[in-house]
Scaffold this active site. Sequence first.
Site, PDB file in Angstrom:
ATOM      1  N   LYS A  36       0.813  -1.229   0.000  1.00 24.44           N
ATOM      2  CA  LYS A  36       0.000   0.000   0.000  1.00 24.44           C
ATOM      3  C   LYS A  36       0.838   1.268   0.000  1.00 24.44           C
ATOM      4  CE  LYS A  36      -0.605  -0.009   5.015  1.00 24.44           C
ATOM      5  NZ  LYS A  36      -1.423  -0.525   6.109  1.00 24.44           N
ATOM      6  N   ARG A 131      -8.331  -0.856  16.922  1.00 24.63           N
ATOM      7  CA  ARG A 131      -8.642  -0.510  15.541  1.00 24.63           C
ATOM      8  C   ARG A 131      -9.598  -1.596  15.066  1.00 24.63           C
ATOM      9  NH1 ARG A 131      -4.295   0.478  10.715  1.00 24.63           N
ATOM     10  NH2 ARG A 131      -4.879  -1.684  10.249  1.00 24.63           N
TER      11      ARG A 131
HETATM   12  C1  LIG Z   1      -0.636  -1.292   6.774  1.00 18.08           C
HETATM   13  C2  LIG Z   1      -0.982  -2.596   7.367  1.00 18.08           C
HETATM   14  C3  LIG Z   1       0.023  -3.546   7.597  1.00 18.08           C
HETATM   15  C4  LIG Z   1       1.491  -3.270   7.330  1.00 18.08           C
HETATM   16  O1  LIG Z   1       2.016  -2.463   8.329  1.00 18.08           O
HETATM   17  P1  LIG Z   1       3.574  -2.067   8.358  1.00 18.08           P
HETATM   18  O2  LIG Z   1       3.753  -1.379   9.660  1.00 18.08           O
HETATM   19  O3  LIG Z   1       3.792  -1.174   7.179  1.00 18.08           O
HETATM   20  O4  LIG Z   1       4.350  -3.314   8.259  1.00 18.08           O
HETATM   21  C5  LIG Z   1      -0.353  -4.782   8.107  1.00 18.08           C
HETATM   22  N1  LIG Z   1      -1.651  -5.056   8.381  1.00 18.08           N
HETATM   23  C6  LIG Z   1      -2.642  -4.179   8.176  1.00 18.08           C
HETATM   24  C7  LIG Z   1      -4.031  -4.566   8.515  1.00 18.08           C
HETATM   25  C8  LIG Z   1      -2.339  -2.910   7.664  1.00 18.08           C
HETATM   26  O5  LIG Z   1      -3.329  -2.038   7.483  1.00 18.08           O
END
Ligand SMILES: *Cc1c(COP(=O)(O)O)cnc(C)c1O
Length: 370
Positions: A36, A131
């Site tokens: 992302k 969350r």
């Molecule tokens: C963005 C996200 C991740 C990745 O997080 P990082 O800190 O970039 O490794 C993993 N799981 C979910 C649900 C996310 O939204």
Amino acid sequence: MTSPRLEISLDKIFHNASTLVSRLKPHGISVTGITKACMGDPRFAETLLEAGVRTLGDSRIENIERLRRAGVTAPISLIRSPMLSQAEQVVAHADTSFNTELDVISALSDAAGKANCRHNVLLMVELGDLREGIMPHDLEVFVRRTLRFPHIDMRGIGTNLACLSGIAPTNENMLALSQVAEHLDKTFCEFGTAMTTVVSGGNSSNLSWVFGGCVPCRVNNLRLGESILLGVDPLHNRPIDGLHTDAVTLFVEVIEQKVKPSHPRGEIGLSTFKQFQAAPRENTTNQAILAIGQQDIDPTGLTAPSTIDILGASSDHLIIRQSERAAEVGSEISFQVNYSAMLRAMTSPFVSKDFVKRTHGGAAAPQIRQ
Ligand SMILES: *Cc1c(COP(=O)(O)O)cnc(C)c1O
């Protein structure tokens, strides 16, 4: 070269991703590479796959569609709960989605039925960060209902910590997630362990738990984005030994260079953006303006070369003070970015993205701190 631009070293990304894959393997943990922050850029995704990442994940279906259009065939998960209004797109492009709402799963099942396919779901469990996630005491009923949808296969459970409240992944909450998996296996034993095949423990913030002496448990997957791109453990904002922390660099052009008074003059009201100006010692400063602003970066997330202080930023201007030789108009200054600055720059159409790959050999591995 276009300016401003992010230079992303695919060799360093490859090194970071393959290092994390091989360090997690002995713990029985696979890596889902999260795309992302690069808006689903296929060059980033391909590099992750070459590095041994087997599955990809993204929070936006548009990014997943971009990956599919580029010919990426690896399994991809939508890691944010799907919008009801996007159920058809989700089943068309994502193999799996992460879910917390029965109405959404119902819509996914209908959409999969219409498309004559099946869709995998992973259920997110709330374990303290507040969350996304189903409350653990609601999970059994939730699973029972999920199993009734005709075109849905339940593949696993997961949790996400650290992102909203900063709750640290620990042996305690990871064992709690494992117990949830075991409870589901027992309660729904006619499914064997098929519905808890994946137990996804979290994101880059889970790495200090793994490397700091995790007890063996059912967690067999982590979803990693930031640690691969920036080489840092976001929970402590610390570099991870042996990873590159400079895989992503921002270059910005100087558009004004002048000696200016250190103090503003006139009646002071509120400025549009809160600034973070340190009190200057001298009466005048070597000030420069760079062609980038709040629209493109989070100025608090930039690290400048040591002779430069960042004075502030407005929508389109980044203002710096230089203690040494002043940079000429037209020259470029480079910055390291944190996650927030990188995310905004990646998303800004005004910042070009240069994915750099050397043809021979990879980037030398960084020194491991003793
Ligand atoms: C963005 C996200 C991740 C990745 O997080 P990082 O800190 O970039 O490794 C993993 N799981 C979910 C649900 C996310 O939204």
